[in-house]
Write a protein that holds these residues in place. Structure first.
Motif, PDB file in Angstrom:
ATOM      1  N   GLY A  30      67.690 -17.152  32.443  1.00 43.89           N
ATOM      2  CA  GLY A  30      67.297 -17.318  33.836  1.00 43.89           C
ATOM      3  C   GLY A  30      65.855 -17.793  33.929  1.00 43.89           C
ATOM      4  O   GLY A  30      65.122 -17.809  32.938  1.00 43.89           O
ATOM      5  N   GLU A  91      65.837 -25.299  31.421  1.00 44.87           N
ATOM      6  CA  GLU A  91      67.285 -25.171  31.298  1.00 44.87           C
ATOM      7  C   GLU A  91      67.939 -26.487  30.888  1.00 44.87           C
ATOM      8  O   GLU A  91      68.849 -26.512  30.059  1.00 44.87           O
ATOM      9  CB  GLU A  91      67.896 -24.679  32.611  1.00 44.87           C
ATOM     10  N   LEU A 113      72.356 -14.397  31.604  1.00 49.12           N
ATOM     11  CA  LEU A 113      72.378 -15.620  32.408  1.00 49.12           C
ATOM     12  C   LEU A 113      71.764 -15.450  33.791  1.00 49.12           C
ATOM     13  O   LEU A 113      71.703 -16.411  34.555  1.00 49.12           O
ATOM     14  CB  LEU A 113      73.816 -16.118  32.559  1.00 49.12           C
ATOM     15  N   PRO A 117      75.292 -17.570  37.613  1.00 43.74           N
ATOM     16  CA  PRO A 117      75.030 -18.936  37.159  1.00 43.74           C
ATOM     17  C   PRO A 117      76.034 -19.913  37.761  1.00 43.74           C
ATOM     18  O   PRO A 117      77.200 -19.561  37.973  1.00 43.74           O
ATOM     19  CB  PRO A 117      75.205 -18.839  35.637  1.00 43.74           C
ATOM     20  N   SER A 121      75.451 -24.945  35.072  1.00 42.22           N
ATOM     21  CA  SER A 121      74.465 -24.328  34.189  1.00 42.22           C
ATOM     22  C   SER A 121      74.645 -24.804  32.753  1.00 42.22           C
ATOM     23  O   SER A 121      75.721 -24.701  32.167  1.00 42.22           O
ATOM     24  CB  SER A 121      74.609 -22.798  34.245  1.00 42.22           C
ATOM     25  N   LEU A 124      75.449 -21.869  30.525  1.00 45.10           N
ATOM     26  CA  LEU A 124      76.843 -21.446  30.628  1.00 45.10           C
ATOM     27  C   LEU A 124      77.734 -22.308  29.734  1.00 45.10           C
ATOM     28  O   LEU A 124      78.726 -21.822  29.171  1.00 45.10           O
ATOM     29  CB  LEU A 124      77.299 -21.533  32.079  1.00 45.10           C
TER      30      LEU A 124
END
Length: 220
Positions: A30, A91, A113, A117, A121, A124
């Protein structure tokens, strides 16, 4: 989902997996700087954080990555500097490269996460399985159902971890069925767990009942 205990479960799963003999990485992906390192008492440990990896390009050597990360107990940790936000572009540009190296360096990588998410993502995309920690309240169940539906068919296999206490007339199997998820396990409410997390002593917490529950989730 908003205080249901996802970060706490991630830390406890890492502890149990490492104590079973696996080489484990616990990483937060995150962007809020949620203090994962602090929870497990590794905020002052030497090693790389996401801020140190912000300029990474190309590939990352798995052996060098494993050797450079701080440790908590028997597992490695990769988080943001406690209290600081993640760098911009992390990210999309950096995490995929670093997490690809983590696959080669560790037998098990557990990702925190964050809350809900999205289907886009990048973190992910790296997951082989997803654990959704949900409480038994109606509002949280509706939020969990809405989020899971929004992920669509491209989501990894998703399992419900139901967090107690539960309303009268509800049990973990019924909640998982209402969500349409397979059940990975039930986590009982435990006095003192939240304060242990706030004090950076989460790895010292956990009665036998809780540790058995976490091991069942890990096995699932």
């Amino acid at each position: 989902f908003g205080g249901a205990g996802g970060s706490t479960l991630a830390c406890l799963l890492a502890r149990e997996a490492a104590e079973s003999g696996l080489q484990v990485l616990l990483a937060e992906t995150g962007t809020s700087g949620g203090g994962l390192e602090y929870r497990v008492g590794a905020a002052e440990a030497s090693g790389l954080r996401w801020q140190d990896l912000a300029g990474v390009e190309g590939t990352v050597n798995p052996v060098q990555l494993a050797a450079a990360l701080p440790e908590a107990g028997r597992f490695a940790v990769l988080g943001n500097v406690s209290g600081e936000p993640a760098p911009e572009g992390l990210e999309d540009e950096v995490q995929p490269v670093v997490l690809h190296a983590a696959r080669a360096a560790f037998a098990l990588t557990i990702l925190d996460l964050g809350t809900c998410p999205t289907r886009h993502s990048r973190a992910l995309e790296q997951c082989d399985a997803l654990l959704a920690v949900v409480g038994g309240g109606t509002a949280r169940l509706l939020a969990a159902k809405s989020w899971w539906t929004s992920l669509g068919s491209g989501a990894p296999p998703t399992f419900a971890v139901v967090r107690g206490p539960l309303p009268e007339g509800m049990d973990e199997a019924r909640i998982a069925a209402l969500l349409g998820m397979d059940l990975a396990g039930y986590l009982p409410w435990m006095r003192g767990l939240a304060s242990a997390s706030d004090d950076g002593r989460l790895l010292e917490a956990g009665r036998r009942r809780m540790r058995r529950a976490v091991r069942r989730v890990l096995a699932a």
